[in-house]
Motif scaffolding. Structure first.
Motif, PDB file in Angstrom:
ATOM      1  N   TYR A  95      10.575 -25.124 -20.997  1.00 11.22           N
ATOM      2  CA  TYR A  95       9.246 -25.696 -21.013  1.00 11.22           C
ATOM      3  C   TYR A  95       9.152 -26.830 -22.017  1.00 11.22           C
ATOM      4  O   TYR A  95       8.672 -27.903 -21.732  1.00 11.22           O
ATOM      5  N   ARG A 123       6.892 -32.588 -18.030  1.00  9.89           N
ATOM      6  CA  ARG A 123       6.597 -33.305 -16.782  1.00  9.89           C
ATOM      7  C   ARG A 123       7.479 -32.827 -15.641  1.00  9.89           C
ATOM      8  O   ARG A 123       7.047 -32.661 -14.521  1.00  9.89           O
ATOM      9  N   LEU A 132       6.257 -29.460 -14.536  1.00 11.15           N
ATOM     10  CA  LEU A 132       5.030 -29.625 -13.755  1.00 11.15           C
ATOM     11  C   LEU A 132       5.370 -30.060 -12.323  1.00 11.15           C
ATOM     12  O   LEU A 132       4.876 -29.512 -11.347  1.00 11.15           O
ATOM     13  N   TYR A 146      -3.625 -36.656 -15.583  1.00 14.04           N
ATOM     14  CA  TYR A 146      -2.255 -36.180 -15.699  1.00 14.04           C
ATOM     15  C   TYR A 146      -1.529 -36.879 -16.839  1.00 14.04           C
ATOM     16  O   TYR A 146      -0.874 -36.257 -17.668  1.00 14.04           O
ATOM     17  N   ASN A 147      -1.727 -38.203 -16.876  1.00 20.09           N
ATOM     18  CA  ASN A 147      -0.990 -38.968 -17.891  1.00 20.09           C
ATOM     19  C   ASN A 147      -1.466 -38.662 -19.305  1.00 20.09           C
ATOM     20  O   ASN A 147      -0.699 -38.719 -20.240  1.00 20.09           O
ATOM     21  N   PRO A 178      -0.039 -33.939 -20.287  1.00 14.85           N
ATOM     22  CA  PRO A 178       0.623 -33.072 -19.301  1.00 14.85           C
ATOM     23  C   PRO A 178       0.637 -31.602 -19.718  1.00 14.85           C
ATOM     24  O   PRO A 178       0.535 -30.712 -18.886  1.00 14.85           O
ATOM     25  N   ARG A 179       0.731 -31.339 -21.025  1.00 11.76           N
ATOM     26  CA  ARG A 179       0.792 -29.929 -21.452  1.00 11.76           C
ATOM     27  C   ARG A 179      -0.532 -29.219 -21.174  1.00 11.76           C
ATOM     28  O   ARG A 179      -0.557 -28.079 -20.749  1.00 11.76           O
ATOM     29  N   LEU A 210      -2.679 -30.023 -18.859  1.00 13.83           N
ATOM     30  CA  LEU A 210      -2.799 -29.835 -17.412  1.00 13.83           C
ATOM     31  C   LEU A 210      -1.967 -28.622 -16.965  1.00 13.83           C
ATOM     32  O   LEU A 210      -2.417 -27.791 -16.183  1.00 13.83           O
ATOM     33  N   LEU A 211      -0.766 -28.534 -17.520  1.00 10.25           N
ATOM     34  CA  LEU A 211       0.101 -27.421 -17.181  1.00 10.25           C
ATOM     35  C   LEU A 211      -0.562 -26.092 -17.561  1.00 10.25           C
ATOM     36  O   LEU A 211      -0.601 -25.142 -16.760  1.00 10.25           O
ATOM     37  N   ILE A 260      -3.210 -25.302 -15.042  1.00 10.71           N
ATOM     38  CA  ILE A 260      -2.674 -24.787 -13.764  1.00 10.71           C
ATOM     39  C   ILE A 260      -2.247 -23.329 -13.907  1.00 10.71           C
ATOM     40  O   ILE A 260      -2.584 -22.469 -13.091  1.00 10.71           O
TER      41      ILE A 260
END
Lengths: 349, 349
Positions: free
Chosen positions: A6, A11, A14, B6-7, B10-11, B13-14, B17
Motif C-alpha cells: 500500500y 495510485r 487504486l 483523485y489528483n 489519492p490516499r 480517496l482510497l 473506497i
C-alpha cells in the motif's frame, strides 16, 4: 523490484482496485451463447430458434419478455430427458424388483411362477411379458411398489435409490443415470440460469423419479410431477408414516398432463418438451398460452448413438404429434442432426 | 478547501473506497429482530421461540442449521392466515354465487327455490342451511364452481377474482382480503427472506385461493395446495381448455394434508402452522421430520378483535389438537396475548 505494498504506490493500488471492480461488473454482464451454454448442440437453425426464444423471453428490453414468475418450463422424462428403449426404465426397475422379491421369498416365488406377468419376468420370457399387455405391465409396476420392505414412502425411496445406484441397462451396460441426454441437461441448466422454473411432467411414477431427479437433472422433488399410487396416512404409535397402496391414483399421460400441470402449477407453461403422442396435450396446452411460448418435440432419429423410432414404435409412439408439430410449426429436435453428443460420457461429434 | 478530486489526495480517496466497501459488507450482515421482522407480534416467549427457530435453522454456524432446499414451511389457510367465522369464506363465496346465478336465470331460480340447500341460501335461512349438513355445504361449493360462465379454469379464476375484489364480509363489512392476519403476513415474509419455501396447504379449493394468494400472501400459484374438483381436458377447435366438473377430486383435510404434501412437495416440512383438528396430521407429519422442525397452532382467543373458539366450535374445531400440542410441546400462539394487531388495518396494541 520492491514488494507491492500500500505504501509503495497508492495510485497503482487504486488502479488495481478499480480494474478489479470493472472486471467484476463485466463478468456479470450476460454473455451466454449457444457455444457456451449449449455446447452439446450443433449451432444450427433448431438450436438458434430455441436459444433465441430463451434469451428473448428473459430480456426486459425485448417485446417477447415474460416475467420470471411466468417462466414455467415443463419436460417429459422418458424419451425426452433419458432413453426409454427397449422398455421404460421404470418397467426394467419393476422387473428387477420382482426378481429380487421372488429371491427373498420362496413362497412368493412359487406363487409367481404360476402367475402372469410375474412368470414371464422370472423366466425372462419377453414374448409372454409383451402378451400380458398394458394391464400386465401396470400390475408389475404396482407390485414393485409394495414389497414388505417398501411399504412406506421413505422405504420405497430407499429401494429406488439403491437400484438407480447399482442397476445397469440390459443392452448398453451403462448405469441408467448415464443414459440421460447431455443436451437436455445443458438446456435445463440454461433455463434455470435465466430464472425459469423447470418441471418434470412424466408418465413415470413421481416417487420413482424424485429420489434421483435433483442430483441427476437438478430438478427438486417439488418440481417433479408424475403418476402416483394411492397413499394412506397412518399414525403408528406416535410415528406417522405414509403407506403406498398397489392401486393407481393418477396416470400422468396424454390429457392427464395438462390437468396435472393445472393442479400442481396452476398456470400454463411457456416452454414444453416431449417426445411422444403422450405429450401432445401438454404441448397443445403450452401452445395456447397467451404469453410467448414454444412447444417442442425430441425426435429419436439416431439408431447409431441411441435409437431411431417414431410412428410405429410401441414405446414412445410419435405420430399425431409429428403431424401437429408440422401444422403448428413447433420445434422438432432431430437427435442425429442437432446433437453433438447424446449421453454425458459420449465424445462430441 | 479544494474540491475533492483523485489528483488532490489519492490516499484519502482510497480510504473512502475501502470504507464504502466495508459499510456495504456490514449492511449485508444479518440484522433481523422480532421488532424489525415481526412488528405485529408482542416480544414474548412465543414469538421468541418462533423467531429463534427461524434464525437457528437458517444460520450455517448453528447446530440446528437446515439447508435452504429443505426449508419447507406449510400453512393452513382458513383460521390460520385469515378468519373463518361465521363460516369458511369460500362457503360465503358459494352462497353469493348461488344468489348471482339464480338472478341470472329465472328457470334456475324457480328450480332452486324448491331444492335444499339452494332454497336456504336464496331465502337467507341459516337454520335450514345448517340442517343440510356437510353434504349440503359441499353441494353448494360444487354449484359455485360450475356456472355456465365459469366452466373453464380461466373463467372460474375470473369469477373468483371479481368476487374477492368486491365482496364484503357479512359482520365486519371488510373486504375479505382485509381479514388476513397481519402477524402471519410478517411471518411468511420473514421466512421467504430466510430462503424458506412457503406453501399454503388448505382444505379450501386450490382454484379458489390461487387467483389472489400471490397478491395477498406473496404465495405463488404453484405453492398453493388445496382441495380440488375433477378436471377434464378438451381440445375445442384447436383451443384447449380445462373444464371443471362438479365432482370432488381430493379433499385436502386431516390425513389428506400429509398425503397432499407428499404428492406435491415430496418432502416433510420443517415448519407447519394450523388452527384446527383438521391440521393435526400435517403437524404430526412435520413433528416427525428428522430435521429440526416446529409444529404450531394458532389459538383463536380474541373475542373482541376477532373470534374466540376452540373445542366446541363447528368451524375450526380445535380439541385433539390442543391436547396433542400440550403433550408434544408444540407452539400454541395465543392471538389475544401474542398479537399486537390482527388485521392489516387494525391499530397496534
Amino acid at each position: 523490484m520492491k514488494p507491492f505494498t500500500y505504501n509503495s504506490n497508492p495510485r497503482l493500488l487504486l488502479a488495481f482496485i478499480i480494474s478489479t471492480l470493472l472486471l467484476g461488473l463485466l463478468a456479470c454482464k450476460d454473455q451466454t451463447s449457444i457455444a457456451s451454454s449449449l455446447p452439446s448442440w450443433h449451432d444450427n437453425e433448431n438450436s438458434q430458434r430455441l436459444f433465441q426464444f430463451i434469451t428473448d423471453v428473459s430480456n426486459t428490453n425485448n417485446k417477447l419478455y415474460v416475467a420470471p414468475k411466468d417462466r414455467i418450463a415443463v419436460f417429459d422424462n422418458d424419451g425426452t430427458l433419458w432413453s426409454e428403449q427397449p422398455a421404460y426404465f421404470q418397467l426394467l426397475f419393476a422387473m428387477d424388483r420382482v426378481r429380487a422379491l421372488a429371491e427373498s421369498s420362496p413362497e412368493l416365488k412359487a406363487q409367481w411362477l404360476e402367475q402372469q406377468p410375474y412368470k414371464a419376468v422370472l423366466e425372462n420370457d419377453m414374448k409372454a411379458l409383451a402378451a400380458s399387455g398394458e394391464k400386465g405391465l401396470i400390475e408389475l409396476v404396482m407390485a414393485s411398489h409394495t414389497g414388505n420392505d417398501s411399504a412406506t414412502s421413505e422405504e420405497y425411496a430407499a429401494v429406488v435409490t439403491q437400484w438407480i445406484k447399482t442397476a445397469k441397462h440390459p443392452s448398453t451396460g451403462k448405469a441408467y443415470t448415464d443414459m440421460v441426454f447431455q443436451p437436455m441437461l445443458e438446456l435445463m441448466s440454461l433455463l434455470r440460469e435465466k430464472d425459469f422454473k423447470v418441471y418434470i411432467v412424466s408418465g413415470g411414477g413421481v416417487d420413482f423419479m424424485r429420489p434421483w431427479a435433483e442430483q441427476v437433472y437438478g430438478v427438486a422433488p417439488e418440481n417433479v410431477i408424475g403418476s402416483s399410487v394411492k397413499l394412506e396416512y397412518e399414525y403408528r404409535n406416535g410415528n406417522p408414516v405414509i403407506l403406498r397402496r398397489p392401486k393407481l391414483n393418477f396416470i400422468n399421460d396424454k390429457a392427464g398432463k395438462p390437468i396435472a400441470i393445472h393442479q400442481h402449477i396452476g398456470k400454463r407453461p411457456i416452454l414444453a418438451f416431449g417426445n411422444s403422442d403422450g405429450d401432445l396435450q401438454m404441448l397443445q396446452w403450452t401452445d395456447a398460452n397467451s404469453l410467448p411460448h414454444l412447444s417442442a418435440y425430441i425426435h429419436h432419429t439416431d439408431a447409431e448413438r441411441e435409437w431411431a423410432y417414431d410412428q410405429d414404435s410401441p414405446i414412445g409412439q410419435l405420430k399425431q404429434g409429428l403431424t401437429q408439430a408440422a401444422e403448428k410449426n413447433w420445434l422438432v429436435v432431430d437427435m442425429k442432426k442437432d446433437w453433438r453428443k447424446i449421453y454425458p460420457n459420449d465424445q462430441n461429434q
